[in-house]
Design an enzyme around this catalytic site. Structure first.
Site, PDB file in Angstrom:
ATOM      1  N   SER A 175      52.631   4.903  -5.729  1.00  0.00           N
ATOM      2  CA  SER A 175      52.332   6.174  -5.070  1.00  0.00           C
ATOM      3  C   SER A 175      50.869   6.156  -4.675  1.00  0.00           C
ATOM      4  O   SER A 175      50.025   5.633  -5.411  1.00  0.00           O
ATOM      5  CB  SER A 175      52.596   7.367  -5.995  1.00  0.00           C
ATOM      6  N   SER A 182      43.041  18.036   4.698  1.00  0.00           N
ATOM      7  CA  SER A 182      44.240  18.233   3.877  1.00  0.00           C
ATOM      8  C   SER A 182      44.586  16.970   3.100  1.00  0.00           C
ATOM      9  O   SER A 182      43.823  16.576   2.217  1.00  0.00           O
ATOM     10  CB  SER A 182      45.439  18.774   4.661  1.00  0.00           C
ATOM     11  N   HIS A 185      54.990   7.365  -1.138  1.00  0.00           N
ATOM     12  CA  HIS A 185      55.754   7.049  -2.341  1.00  0.00           C
ATOM     13  C   HIS A 185      56.746   5.949  -1.961  1.00  0.00           C
ATOM     14  O   HIS A 185      57.558   6.130  -1.055  1.00  0.00           O
ATOM     15  CB  HIS A 185      56.485   8.283  -2.872  1.00  0.00           C
TER      16      HIS A 185
END
Length: 507
Positions: free
Chosen positions: A422, A430, A435
């Site tokens: 991940s 932002s 993943h």
């Protein structure tokens, strides 16, 4: 004791006292303290009121209380190690004597500086020191050079060396534009002048066309980044291009330096090669009747000798450098004045009138009819053909952030046993998340950006790197109210993208 006397922090106070002990003269202390001028004025005023400082009409001296304060802060008189011959710059100007003489002749009769445009002329030696450094670094001879804002008339000095292939000036002040053009004609110099504000778009023919830029940006956070971004827009892509600029500590605090350095390094494939303190000295603005700060004796009259200094920077581009896209912003005082500006304590009469002149008001940026706070892209990558995605993932994420015009704040990559991972990237705009399930050759990607950052660019960089045979994505427009999905989910089957030379494939 320091807290009882001053609103300055201990570090700021130590800097100020050290400069006063070394210089004595209040103007020279202000020029070398490494503090914004309003903070210097505030500190000296409070030290005088507290009886820690005395002024005899020429020099500042610490009283007994001031000496106790200096000892409390561990402040001693630092030795002055500046070379008197080169003013601490390390530059020998004897090679440029003829150019210096011709430059001085051409610069006579130049327009008076306007505080509204943050103008101020460097001394002749300072201009030539900059040119000499640029020549020595190989950034002038046979190069295309652009000067963004030229109240120092550096374009004339550069062209007089006879070394550049071309010199272009972009300047807002119509008086300076006319003066440079006339001087260039008289001397037969190859200089092209564009009279326009950097808040507007640059002429398309200038984008990505230069080897070197030189600028002295305004020192507000927005103004500083505007000037430097426009400089990078003018550079050719790839490695070995150079940008030069001067920034002071007199109108720019150290936290502001940290912000713009971080922003530039995150946005662009560049590195800082030179940071030269006190490299440039500015000539005094001769106003015989002016009283800078009438109610504060150390600064009631202008300094009889130059005192305003700036640090000179050089940056160089790396192989993956790409000039950023051009943009328009609203012009106004926020580009020229903030809490660090000299005008906060020393205001010039032409500021209010000139700052609102029509030349400062480009066509406004259209305001959106609907408020989109950000774009959120959710992507699915199937049958990914990069079998070692962790090998260069960090570098690829950094590249994606730069190309998208975003600002990297932090990154965390966690590997799961045996080989899943991940990745979370925190952006000023932002975030990015990935993943991976390598056993299924599948990666889930989530990119959310606000402002000018483009999430689609990040998706494309990651797609080139991970090489999915099939992919799909949806884009959510955030901040409009009810969620809107644009476009609808659509699978895509793509040919392998194995030949992108700009991305490390890790295969």
């Amino acid at each position: 004791m320091a807290g009882e006397i001053l609103t300055l922090g201990r570090s700021e106070l130590a800097r100020l006292l050290r400069a006063i002990l070394r210089e004595g003269n209040p103007w020279q202390a202000a020029g070398t303290a490494g503090l914004p001028f309003p903070r210097v004025v505030e500190g000296i005023k409070q030290l005088l009121d507290a009886g820690a400082l005395a002024f005899d009409g020429n020099r500042l001296q610490l009283t007994t209380r001031g000496q106790d304060l200096a000892r409390d802060l561990g402040v001693t008189v630092a030795p002055d190690i500046r070379c008197l011959a080169c003013q601490g710059s390390g530059i020998d100007l004897s090679f440029f004597q003829e150019v210096t003489q011709r430059y001085e002749e051409l610069a006579r009769g130049r327009p008076e500086p306007l505080a509204a445009y943050d103008q101020g002329y460097q001394t002749i030696d300072s201009v030539m020191r900059r040119v000499a450094l640029m020549v020595a670094q190989g950034d002038v001879e046979g190069k295309d050079v652009v000067v963004l804002g030229d109240d120092d008339l550096a374009s004339l000095a550069l062209a007089l060396t006879g070394l550049p292939r071309s010199v272009v000036v972009i300047e807002i002040d119509q008086r300076l534009c006319a003066f440079i053009e006339q001087a260039a004609r008289r001397a037969g110099l190859n200089i092209t002048v564009y009279c326009r504000s950097l808040t507007d778009r640059l002429p398309p023919e200038l984008l990505g066309q230069f080897d070197t830029f030189l600028t002295d940006p305004t020192e507000t956070e927005h103004g500083l980044l505007l000037f430097l971004e426009k400089g990078f827009m003018c550079l050719k892509k790839g490695e070995g291009r150079a940008g030069y600029f001067g920034i002071t500590r007199i109108e720019s605090n150290i936290s502001k330096w940290h912000i713009w350095q971080r922003e530039l390094l995150n946005r662009h494939a560049i590195t800082f090669t030179h940071i030269l303190p006190d490299f440039s000295l500015y000539a005094n603005w001769e106003e015989p009747e002016e009283q800078p700060i009438p109610d504060l004796p150390p600064f009631a009259r202008p300094s009889p000798v130059p005192w305003y200094r700036s640090t000179f920077f050089r940056v160089e581009t790396l192989p993956e450098f790409q000039p950023p896209a051009d943009y328009v912003i609203e012009g106004g005082r926020e580009l020229y004045e903030d809490e660090d500006a000299i005008d906060k304590v020393w205001r010039s009469p032409d500021v209010d009138t000139a700052i609102t002149a029509s030349v400062m008001t480009p066509a406004p940026t259209p305001f959106p009819t609907q408020l989109t706070l950000g774009r959120h892209v959710i992507a699915e990558f199937w049958k990914c053909r990069n079998r070692e995605p962790l090998r260069n993932l960090k570098q690829v994420l950094e590249l994606a952030v730069r190309r998208a015009g975003a600002t990297l704040l932090n990154m965390k990559i966690h590997r799961f046993v045996p080989d899943g991972f991940s990745a979370l990237v925190l952006l000023a705009e932002s975030h990015i998340s990935l993943h991976a399930w390598p056993e299924y050759a599948y990666v889930a990607v989530d990119v959310f950006t606000c402002g000018e950052a483009d999430p689609e660019v990040i998706i494309e960089v990651l797609k080139d790197y991970l090489q999915p045979a099939e992919s799909a994505q949806i884009t959510l427009e955030r901040g409009l109210g009810p969620l809107m999905v644009l476009p609808a989910l659509r699978p895509e089957t793509e040919a392998a993208s194995l030949g992108s030379p700009s991305l490390p494939l890790g295969i």
